[in-house]
Enzyme design. Sequence first.
Site, PDB file in Angstrom:
ATOM      1  N   CYS A   1     -16.173  -8.693 113.679  1.00  0.00           N
ATOM      2  CA  CYS A   1     -15.050  -9.218 114.467  1.00  0.00           C
ATOM      3  C   CYS A   1     -14.669  -8.244 115.583  1.00  0.00           C
ATOM      4  O   CYS A   1     -14.165  -7.147 115.313  1.00  0.00           O
ATOM      5  CB  CYS A   1     -13.864  -9.455 113.525  1.00  0.00           C
ATOM      6  SG  CYS A   1     -12.304  -9.817 114.335  1.00  0.00           S
TER       7      CYS A   1
ATOM      8  N   CYS B   1     -10.996  -7.232 115.681  1.00  0.00           N
ATOM      9  CA  CYS B   1     -10.715  -6.331 114.552  1.00  0.00           C
ATOM     10  C   CYS B   1     -11.100  -4.901 114.908  1.00  0.00           C
ATOM     11  O   CYS B   1     -10.355  -3.954 114.642  1.00  0.00           O
ATOM     12  CB  CYS B   1     -11.484  -6.768 113.310  1.00  0.00           C
ATOM     13  SG  CYS B   1     -11.055  -8.397 112.684  1.00  0.00           S
TER      14      CYS B   1
END
Length: 152
Positions: free
Chosen positions: A74, A77
């Site tokens: 991600c 993230c």
Amino acid sequence: MAESLHIVCPHCHTTNRIAAERLAAPPGTLQADCGQCHRPLFTGEPVALDDGSFVRHVERSHIPVVVDFWAPWCGPCRTMAPAFAQAARALEPAVRLAKLDTEAHPGIGTRYAIRSIPTMVMFRQGQEVGRVSGAMGAADIARWVHSMGGGR
């Protein structure tokens, strides 16, 4: 007699007791070691959790625990990771920040209905008290934690 709080060690995940008034120390100055492994209870870094340590930290800790549900693939993230670490330095010892890789530990993500990442969830003694999704900067993370009643 002074009130004791349970603090879970970020290294060995043993529950320790610490006097509540000691948590009033400025961030980065509290010197408290685990009774089991003798390593610092507060490192100013997010704690990496797995299935077993998640339960210990979230259910046994008397200070709020903010968990960043994330995955290595991600992009947002990974972008938020340094800000989350910076927020950990600013918020400890009043709040514990932790990370859980939802790809490595999908059961917990499913249990808490994590639908998008990054998602931060604040727990207080095992109970979810708030959540927010999307990447945030350190100041925004700290503001959100304070708005949920965590920190000073």
